[in-house]
Motif scaffolding. Structure first.
Motif, PDB file in Angstrom:
ATOM      1  N   UNK A  72     -48.011 -32.885  63.495  1.00 56.56           N
ATOM      2  CA  UNK A  72     -47.913 -31.437  63.301  1.00 56.56           C
ATOM      3  C   UNK A  72     -48.936 -31.037  62.249  1.00 56.56           C
ATOM      4  N   UNK A  73     -49.796 -30.100  62.594  1.00 53.03           N
ATOM      5  CA  UNK A  73     -50.760 -29.596  61.619  1.00 53.03           C
ATOM      6  C   UNK A  73     -50.035 -28.768  60.562  1.00 53.03           C
ATOM      7  N   UNK A  74     -50.589 -28.659  59.363  1.00 55.45           N
ATOM      8  CA  UNK A  74     -49.946 -27.843  58.326  1.00 55.45           C
ATOM      9  C   UNK A  74     -49.666 -26.426  58.830  1.00 55.45           C
ATOM     10  N   UNK A  75     -48.449 -25.959  58.624  1.00 56.97           N
ATOM     11  CA  UNK A  75     -48.035 -24.655  59.138  1.00 56.97           C
ATOM     12  C   UNK A  75     -48.607 -23.532  58.272  1.00 56.97           C
ATOM     13  N   UNK A  76     -49.218 -22.548  58.916  1.00 51.82           N
ATOM     14  CA  UNK A  76     -49.674 -21.336  58.241  1.00 51.82           C
ATOM     15  C   UNK A  76     -48.866 -20.180  58.833  1.00 51.82           C
ATOM     16  N   UNK A  77     -49.524 -19.273  59.576  1.00 51.01           N
ATOM     17  CA  UNK A  77     -48.754 -18.233  60.265  1.00 51.01           C
ATOM     18  C   UNK A  77     -47.915 -18.841  61.377  1.00 51.01           C
ATOM     19  N   UNK A  78     -48.459 -19.863  62.028  1.00 50.43           N
ATOM     20  CA  UNK A  78     -47.720 -20.632  63.026  1.00 50.43           C
ATOM     21  C   UNK A  78     -47.980 -22.107  62.768  1.00 50.43           C
ATOM     22  N   UNK A  79     -47.177 -22.948  63.390  1.00 50.21           N
ATOM     23  CA  UNK A  79     -47.384 -24.389  63.335  1.00 50.21           C
ATOM     24  C   UNK A  79     -48.022 -24.838  64.649  1.00 50.21           C
ATOM     25  N   UNK A  80     -48.699 -25.989  64.622  1.00 49.72           N
ATOM     26  CA  UNK A  80     -49.309 -26.553  65.828  1.00 49.72           C
ATOM     27  C   UNK A  80     -48.855 -27.999  65.968  1.00 49.72           C
ATOM     28  N   UNK A  81     -48.285 -28.327  67.136  1.00 49.51           N
ATOM     29  CA  UNK A  81     -47.900 -29.700  67.452  1.00 49.51           C
ATOM     30  C   UNK A  81     -48.941 -30.288  68.391  1.00 49.51           C
ATOM     31  N   UNK A  82     -49.464 -31.450  68.032  1.00 47.30           N
ATOM     32  CA  UNK A  82     -50.518 -32.099  68.805  1.00 47.30           C
ATOM     33  C   UNK A  82     -49.974 -33.339  69.498  1.00 47.30           C
ATOM     34  N   UNK A  83     -50.259 -33.451  70.795  1.00 46.60           N
ATOM     35  CA  UNK A  83     -49.875 -34.596  71.615  1.00 46.60           C
ATOM     36  C   UNK A  83     -51.148 -35.230  72.173  1.00 46.60           C
ATOM     37  N   UNK A  84     -51.016 -36.389  72.798  1.00 42.12           N
ATOM     38  CA  UNK A  84     -52.198 -37.039  73.364  1.00 42.12           C
ATOM     39  C   UNK A  84     -52.806 -36.217  74.493  1.00 42.12           C
ATOM     40  N   UNK A  85     -51.966 -35.469  75.212  1.00 36.30           N
ATOM     41  CA  UNK A  85     -52.474 -34.727  76.361  1.00 36.30           C
ATOM     42  C   UNK A  85     -52.382 -33.225  76.255  1.00 36.30           C
ATOM     43  N   UNK A  86     -52.093 -32.714  75.054  1.00 42.99           N
ATOM     44  CA  UNK A  86     -51.987 -31.267  74.932  1.00 42.99           C
ATOM     45  C   UNK A  86     -51.485 -30.839  73.567  1.00 42.99           C
ATOM     46  N   UNK A  87     -51.154 -29.568  73.450  1.00 49.24           N
ATOM     47  CA  UNK A  87     -50.703 -29.014  72.177  1.00 49.24           C
ATOM     48  C   UNK A  87     -49.931 -27.730  72.428  1.00 49.24           C
ATOM     49  N   UNK A  88     -49.242 -27.260  71.395  1.00 46.87           N
ATOM     50  CA  UNK A  88     -48.613 -25.944  71.463  1.00 46.87           C
ATOM     51  C   UNK A  88     -48.399 -25.426  70.047  1.00 46.87           C
ATOM     52  N   UNK A  89     -48.361 -24.113  69.925  1.00 45.65           N
ATOM     53  CA  UNK A  89     -48.012 -23.487  68.660  1.00 45.65           C
ATOM     54  C   UNK A  89     -46.520 -23.176  68.671  1.00 45.65           C
ATOM     55  N   UNK A  90     -45.934 -23.129  67.483  1.00 45.04           N
ATOM     56  CA  UNK A  90     -44.496 -22.883  67.409  1.00 45.04           C
ATOM     57  C   UNK A  90     -44.139 -22.342  66.030  1.00 45.04           C
ATOM     58  N   UNK A  91     -42.945 -21.777  65.952  1.00 40.86           N
ATOM     59  CA  UNK A  91     -42.341 -21.383  64.683  1.00 40.86           C
ATOM     60  C   UNK A  91     -40.992 -22.077  64.567  1.00 40.86           C
ATOM     61  N   UNK A  92     -40.680 -22.547  63.392  1.00 40.40           N
ATOM     62  CA  UNK A  92     -39.422 -23.245  63.166  1.00 40.40           C
ATOM     63  C   UNK A  92     -38.798 -22.727  61.876  1.00 40.40           C
ATOM     64  N   UNK A  93     -37.487 -22.558  61.876  1.00 37.72           N
ATOM     65  CA  UNK A  93     -36.764 -22.092  60.699  1.00 37.72           C
ATOM     66  C   UNK A  93     -35.793 -23.175  60.246  1.00 37.72           C
ATOM     67  N   UNK A  94     -35.836 -23.491  58.951  1.00 36.63           N
ATOM     68  CA  UNK A  94     -34.947 -24.492  58.363  1.00 36.63           C
ATOM     69  C   UNK A  94     -33.999 -23.785  57.400  1.00 36.63           C
ATOM     70  N   UNK A  95     -32.693 -24.047  57.520  1.00 36.71           N
ATOM     71  CA  UNK A  95     -31.746 -23.376  56.630  1.00 36.71           C
ATOM     72  C   UNK A  95     -31.633 -24.113  55.292  1.00 36.71           C
ATOM     73  N   UNK A  96     -30.761 -23.627  54.426  1.00 42.38           N
ATOM     74  CA  UNK A  96     -30.641 -24.188  53.080  1.00 42.38           C
ATOM     75  C   UNK A  96     -30.139 -25.626  53.073  1.00 42.38           C
ATOM     76  N   UNK A  97     -29.546 -26.055  54.181  1.00 46.19           N
ATOM     77  CA  UNK A  97     -29.060 -27.431  54.282  1.00 46.19           C
ATOM     78  C   UNK A  97     -30.075 -28.359  54.942  1.00 46.19           C
ATOM     79  N   UNK A  98     -31.277 -27.838  55.212  1.00 52.01           N
ATOM     80  CA  UNK A  98     -32.301 -28.651  55.841  1.00 52.01           C
ATOM     81  C   UNK A  98     -32.130 -28.804  57.338  1.00 52.01           C
ATOM     82  N   UNK A  99     -31.292 -27.955  57.951  1.00 52.28           N
ATOM     83  CA  UNK A  99     -31.049 -28.019  59.393  1.00 52.28           C
ATOM     84  C   UNK A  99     -31.922 -27.007  60.125  1.00 52.28           C
TER      85      UNK A  99
END
Length: 392
Positions: A72-99
């Protein structure tokens, strides 16, 4: 996008919901890396049951489509997940318990080695397919680009074109206010079907809703205001030009005879069928026959849709929803798509910083429900390769 059983707003794959609270404990990058790298996704990583059920098969599907997870590239406005055959941008939210409390994944990009390879991937689809990629007036790649096919709500480009023409002639104005009429009500997508009668609304608002969220009621309002004849002037293959309300009436489970007459009839018979349906009540969604009906649709070639995009792409209403394209990749993005049972179209107008214009339009028709998400992945790959060609 006349009606979808699930929301693909902006053609995003959505799981869960997006929160705005800052994460504490585990960082978004750490949580995403653990999630996408896992051979087994643990239910205890999520803050609620809905995500715990929905995300594991999604993660498995991403691995199947894109290969092994890399990082996963460092998240800025969005995050980017890199795979051997492709990629996608995403947003993820983590709560106070780390979930993980929310996860939104944009349409993945499957890597291709060239524009030609990305285009060729569409040939493996069942049914009929049409694709065109243009740079200004030059065709960079095409597959059946002149074949008229059902395009769902991409037909709304023709309605916008008729509106643009009348505004240019001084007969209408973007700021013109009209009063909402009950006869315009249709079924979703959209929200205007719930508006009160005689509510004031501008033509610009109607056009914005028609294009950005494919509001069917806003569309029927504009067809009424610009007149059906005006729309048909730019789409002569589609006569009589259906409103979305008429489309849904023809798909009513009790209207088999009307549907058969309309599908097989000449222009005069089609008009007679629509007149007979005019006073029928709008069906409920549960009363619709959700199977493909090739004779009840709007038909355009991808080449024609790119021509419309060339005329309309600079309008601000075209730039609200970017569709599959990443706004950050281009100086300007204009989009309209459409889908129905057995039908999907994606049409995007793109411009680089130096003012060079591109268009990518792709349509898929089949005699069964099409894989909208899979089609969107192929389309995203095509856009990715076009970006590499346009901005090496």
């Amino acid at each position: 996008m006349l009606f979808l059983s699930r929301v693909l707003a902006g053609f995003l794959l959505v799981c869960g919901w997006i929160g705005s609270a800052p994460a504490s404990g585990m960082t978004p990058e750490e949580a995403a890396t653990r999630l996408f790298a896992a051979q087994k996704v643990e239910r205890g990583w999520f803050s609620h049951q809905g995500l715990a059920s929905a995300v594991p098969p999604l993660v498995a599907g991403l691995r199947e489509s894109l290969g092994d997870f890399q990082r996963v590239s460092p998240c800025t406005e969005v995050c980017v997940a890199l795979y051997t055959g492709g990629e996608f941008t995403f947003n993820i939210t983590i709560d106070d318990d780390g979930l993980i409390a929310g996860l939104l994944i944009d349409v993945p990009i499957a890597y291709a080695t060239s524009l030609s390879e990305a285009l060729a991937a569409f040939e493996a689809l069942s049914g009929e397919v049409s694709v065109v990629v243009t740079q200004e007036a030059t065709v960079l790649g095409a597959l059946n680009m002149d074949r008229p096919m059902a395009v769902g709500s991409a037909f709304k480009l023709a309605v916008l074109k008729a509106l643009q023409k009348l505004i240019g002639a001084g007969k209408l104005d973007w700021d013109q206010v009209v009063r909402f009429e009950d006869k315009w009500r249709s079924l979703p997508s959209g929200q205007m079907q719930d508006w009160p009668e005689r509510a004031p609304v501008t033509l610009h608002t109607l056009a914005s809703l028609m294009i950005s969220v494919s509001d069917n009621t806003a569309t029927d309002a504009l067809i009424d205001l610009v007149t059906r004849n005006s729309v048909e002037g730019g789409a002569p293959r589609n006569r009589p030009f259906l409103t979305t309300r008429e489309f849904f009436l023809l798909k009513h489970r009790d209207h088999d005879a009307y549907r058969e007459q309309f599908s097989a009839g000449n222009y005069d018979l089609k008009v007679d069928v629509l007149r007979a349906l005019a006073d029928k009540p709008l069906p409920r969604v549960s009363e619709l026959v959700m199977v493909p009906f090739p004779g009840v649709e709007w038909f355009f070639s991808t080449n024609e849709l790119c021509e419309l995009m060339g005329d309309l792409g600079d309008l601000d209403v075209m730039k609200i929803n970017p569709g599959v394209a990443r706004r950050s990749d281009w100086a300007s993005v204009a989009f309209k798509g459409g889908s129905d049972v057995g039908v999907i179209n994606l049409t995007t107008g793109l411009m680089t910083e130096d003012g060079t214009r591109y268009c990518v339009s792709a349509t898929w028709n089949d005699d069964k429900a099409v894989d909208e998400e899979g089609f969107s992945i192929l389309y995203a790959s095509l856009l990715h390769q076009l970006k590499a060609k346009a901005m090496p």
